[in-house]
Every structure is written in C-alpha cells, then in structure tokens.
Design an enzyme around this catalytic site. Structure first.
Site, mmCIF file in Angstrom:
data_model
loop_
_atom_site.group_PDB
_atom_site.id
_atom_site.type_symbol
_atom_site.label_atom_id
_atom_site.label_comp_id
_atom_site.label_asym_id
_atom_site.label_seq_id
_atom_site.Cartn_x
_atom_site.Cartn_y
_atom_site.Cartn_z
ATOM 1 N N ASP B 12 0.859 -1.189 0.000
ATOM 2 C CA ASP B 12 0.000 0.000 0.000
ATOM 3 C C ASP B 12 0.893 1.236 0.000
ATOM 4 O O ASP B 12 1.710 1.426 0.909
ATOM 5 C CB ASP B 12 -0.893 -0.046 1.257
ATOM 6 C CG ASP B 12 -1.907 1.087 1.291
ATOM 7 O OD1 ASP B 12 -1.773 2.043 0.506
ATOM 8 O OD2 ASP B 12 -2.823 1.024 2.128
ATOM 9 N N ASP B 114 -3.178 2.371 -5.927
ATOM 10 C CA ASP B 114 -2.014 2.369 -5.030
ATOM 11 C C ASP B 114 -1.969 1.161 -4.106
ATOM 12 O O ASP B 114 -1.274 1.197 -3.101
ATOM 13 C CB ASP B 114 -1.956 3.670 -4.221
ATOM 14 C CG ASP B 114 -2.986 3.705 -3.109
ATOM 15 O OD1 ASP B 114 -4.134 3.280 -3.361
ATOM 16 O OD2 ASP B 114 -2.659 4.146 -2.001
ATOM 17 N N GLU B 115 -2.709 0.109 -4.424
ATOM 18 C CA GLU B 115 -2.693 -1.087 -3.582
ATOM 19 C C GLU B 115 -2.546 -2.331 -4.452
ATOM 20 O O GLU B 115 -3.246 -2.482 -5.439
ATOM 21 C CB GLU B 115 -3.992 -1.216 -2.784
ATOM 22 C CG GLU B 115 -4.132 -0.218 -1.666
ATOM 23 C CD GLU B 115 -5.487 -0.354 -0.996
ATOM 24 O OE1 GLU B 115 -5.784 -1.442 -0.471
ATOM 25 O OE2 GLU B 115 -6.245 0.624 -1.025
HETATM 26 MG MG LIG Z 1 -2.477 4.043 0.181
#
Ligand SMILES: [Mg+2]
Lengths: 100, 417
Positions: B12, B114-115
């Site tokens: 993350d 973003d993961e």
């Molecule tokens: Mg994040």
C-alpha cells in the site's frame, strides 16, 4: 552569481538548476545517448553554447516511474574547467542542466 | 492451492497521490519535499470547487479529512500547500510499482491504483524468508521509485491488508492468524475491512466497539440481524478469508465529474464539457482494457438539483467518440434548459475488451480503436495536453476535466478481495 573554482568535490558545491536546454547529442546504434553540445539561456537573456568536453559518469534512475539518465560532464565555461550534471528525460526527450 | 502455506503481501503506497507528486517534483529539481510539510493534493484551486484527495503526514494535527473541501481544509490549516492532481503521473507510478513487484512473483493483483496484492507462496525458494523479502521490496521501491510503501504480510488477503494499515509510513507488518487476538482484535470495529459507517453505528448500538467483540459475537445472531453481511464481517473479524489473487483488474465502474469554471447555459458548452469528461474516462477504460456496457451521465443545476440518466450499450465499447456520442444523446434527453454547474460521466458493467460482438451497424470499430490508440500513445509520451480537440480552443474549458478518475465498487466481499 557565485563562481565555483575547480569544483572537484562538486556534489557539495553544485547548485540545483534543472533548467531546460537545447541539446545536440550522439546516440549509439544501441540507443545509448551522449551529450555533445548544448545551448543554455543565461540569467541576462543571452545564450551560451557549451561543448561537452568529457562525459565522466552516467547514471540511470526512474523515480516516480519516470526514467531519466544523469550525466556528469566536464567543460570549459568562461575559460574555466567546470563539472556539472545534465539530465535526459526519456519520456519527453527533454534535456536539462541539473546541477552546475 | 493449499491454503495452509499461503503467504500474501499487501503493498500500500503511503499517501499515494501526494508521495508520487513529491517524488516527481524532487526528480525535477524541487528542493522542498512535499511530504515534509503540511500539504495536500486537491481539486483545481482556480475553479470554484475542489476537494482534498490526499494529504501529507504533517497535516495530521490539523485533522484534515480526505474528501473534505479545500476551503474547509484551509480554514483548519492556513499554511497548507495544495498541489493539483496529475492523473497520468499516478498511472505511471502505479505501473512502475507493479512492474517492480512482478520481479518477485508472477501472481499479482492490482487492487486499486495504489494497492497491490502479491502472492509470495512458495517464492521463498527464490527470494528467501517472506519478511526479509518484504523489507527488500519496500526498500527497493523507496530507493528506485522514490516513494514509500507499507507491506502487510499474512496468510490471506484480508489479514495482509489489515496489516499494511498498521503504523505508517515505510513499514513491514505481519498479521498471521496467531497474531489476530493481539494485533487486530483491540482495533475499533470500523477499521475492519467491509465495515462501513452504517454497519458501524448498528454495531455500536449493540455494544460492539472492537473487532474482538465482533469476533466473539454469535454468528447466527449476526446473520439474523445483518443478513449475509453479518456473517461476512464475523468471518473477517476472525481472519477467515481465502479468496485467490485475481489477476484481472476488478473495478466495476469508473466515472469522472467536474464543477465547471462557469455555469453552462447552452447545449454546445455542456456537450463540450461531456467530451472533456468522456476523454479521461475512455482513456482509463482503454488503459485497464475494459469496455463499458452501460454509460450514465449526471448533471447538477444552479440550485444543486441533480439528475441522471443512463443507457445500456448495444455494443460495449471504450471508444471516446462513441461514448461521447451516447453521452450527448443522454444529455439531450435529460436536460430541461436550466444553467448547469456540474456534470459527470460514468461507465459501468465493464467487460474485457478482447471479446466484442461485431455489429454491422456500428461499423469501423477497428478504425476508432486505431485512432484512440494513437492519441493515447501521444498523450502518454508528450503529456495530456499534447493532443486536444480544436473545439476546446477558446472555450474556457479544459480538454480533460476532472483530473482524477473515481474508481468505484470493487466486487462485494464474497468475491471481494
Ligand atoms: Mg495508500
């Protein structure tokens, strides 16, 4: 303007500029670029043409997923030997004087 | 796959949009790192409306919330530095992250921009102990890409995701089943994945405030009371989850909307705004290789009344021109002539784009595709504003409005992670 004489320990003395420049470069058959001669605007609006005498080091990086090559170069500028860094941004084909 | 020996990483990015902007700026000679000052990525400050999309860790004492208006964020923190969103940069960073991760495992799931989930099962023969490998991956991302991540390590996706949310930034955390009681049960119940605001207040009313209290509740009672969602969150609270890594991008729909810099009073201006919004949505669809099956538009007038209208497409597509044409038709059916301040375009019922039905009536799909591909390539190389439609010249409208695509509706929990 500050003048740095014989900036051999350049890392500590060079100033970050990141100024776009006009570049003539030489690309090998393998696609490896080398800066040859560039033109840079000066603070007073006039241009200076600098011939790259020597490319001492070349380093690739891809911060933020954006590939760039940083060249450490040497030239005679205003009669003095100078070390500086030039950057080539692959995605935009732009050249910059990074540190001088 | 034997579930016993699974090792899953959840990667993350810390304050993703902000970190990516900061890394880009440093690379371009900035001397100030946005991550070290109170700063935020926010909607365009020159237009009337904008919200906080991401914020730096030094904003913490000011209690600025993601999604809050720029105006109210500035009231809380007058010296807040706000930078505009840069959608292409985010895609570029996200891709660079994924391609670095691909060196470590062939099984990777992009969960959002973003993961990422990474299946490390049996990879220790190549890269060694999982926790050491997680540290190496984290450090390489920081060193090579210039931003930090948290990595959660566990035996399933849920626990890995919960683990990556522990202390930030730039950390590796584990949350293996034997650690659930100590590390996860003391947390407030709303921090459990899939427990939203509505469920939280229902649980609070029954005296359930921590994940642990939920975990030891009677699953039968929870099921009676909250239906299947009750059983689901009880399972999650006990760390029970075994969904596989899905290599297909799971987003169900995506949309883009913007408040106009001025009210649109005529049909042409609104159409142009729709084109601007559709450009970004269609580009994103092409990027994740999906066709839209349904297109909807929404409008908001001066009095903040909202209306929306949608259509199922005969032939699913991700062509800018076709989607734009449909958006205009929907608009003409919906609009009553009132001045508009806000428009939105949304694509849903996404299908894989490598299977499409040939239609005799819609003609030259291949030509549309070739055009879109060419434009996308130019934009990827020379920036978003390198190619634009001449209708935007002197229009006062940006050729690609909105900036950040809202991706929504990840599949529900049974299939969710
Ligand atoms: Mg994040």
């Amino acid at each position: 303007m500050k003048v740095y004489y014989y900036n051999r320990n350049y890392g500590d003395f060079m100033k970050v500029l990141m100024k776009p420049i006009e570049m003539i470069a030489w690309f090998t058959q393998d696609g490896l670029p080398t800066p040859v001669r560039f033109r840079m605007e000066q603070p007073n609006g006039s241009y200076i043409v600098i011939k790259v005498a020597r490319t001492i080091a070349r380093q690739e990086e891809k911060l933020a997923g954006n590939p760039m090559i940083t060249f450490t170069c040497q030239s005679i500028v205003h009669g003095m030997e100078r070390l500086y860094e030039i950057r080539y941004e692959l995605k935009t084909c732009k050249w910059y004087v990074y540190k001088i | 796959m034997g579930t016993k020996n699974r090792i899953i990483f959840h990667i993350d990015v810390n304050s993703a949009y902000l970190s990516w902007e900061a890394a880009y700026r440093l690379q371009h000679g900035a001397t100030l790192d946005l991550r070290t000052i109170p700063s935020a990525v926010g909607g365009d400050a020159t237009t009337r409306h904008g919200i906080i999309l991401a914020k730096s860790i030094p904003t913490k004492p000011y209690k600025i919330q993601t999604g809050e208006s720029l105006y109210s964020a500035r009231l809380k923190c007058p010296n807040l530095t706000v930078v505009p969103p840069r959608y292409h940069l985010y895609m570029q960073c996200s891709k660079a992250l994924v391609s670095l991760l691909e060196e470590f495992s062939p099984s990777i799931q992009r969960f959002s921009i973003d993961e990422v989930f990474l299946d490390y099962s049996n990879m220790d023969i190549h890269w060694g102990d999982p926790i050491d490998a997680a540290h190496r991956i984290k450090d390489r991302i920081k060193e090579e890409l210039g931003f930090t991540v948290n990595i959660g390590v566990s035996s399933n996706k849920l626990l890995a995701k919960m683990a990556s949310d522990f202390e930030k930034p730039d950390r590796v955390h584990t949350l293996f089943p034997h650690e659930i009681q100590g590390k996860m049960w003391p947390l407030p119940v709303e921090e459990l994945f899939m427990v939203g605001r509505a469920t939280t207040s229902k649980l609070h009313k029954k005296g359930i405030f921590t994940i642990g209290q939920l975990a030891i509740s009677d699953p039968e009672l929870l099921t009676q009371w909250l239906k299947s969602h009750g059983r689901l969150i009880w399972q999650l609270a006990n760390g029970l989850e075994d969904s596989p890594i899905r290599e297909d991008y799971p987003v169900k729909g995506l949309g883009n909307s913007a408040t106009l810099p001025f009210d649109a009073e005529d049909r042409e201006t609104s159409h142009r705004a729709l084109l601007s919004l559709t450009e970004t949505v269609a580009m994103r669809l092409r990027d994740i290789r999906k066709f839209a099956g349904v297109l909807s538009i929404s409008i908001k007038d001066r009095d903040f009344q909202s209306y929306s209208h949608q259509r199922k497409l005969e032939v699913p597509t991700h062509s800018t021109n076709i989607l734009y044409g449909i958006a205009c038709e929907l608009f003409d059916e919906l609009w009553q002539g009132q001045p508009l301040r806000h428009l939105g375009v949304r694509a849903s019922q996404l299908h894989r784009d490598d299977l499409y039905q040939l239609s005799f009536f819609k003609g030259d799909i291949e030509r549309q595709k070739a055009l879109d591909t060419a434009v996308d390539k130019i934009r990827a190389q020379y920036g978003c504003d390198s190619v634009m439609r001449s209708s935007f010249l002197y229009s006062g409208l940006s050729p690609m409005m909105g900036g950040v695509i809202q991706e929504e509706e990840y599949p529900m929990m049974s299939s969710l992670l």
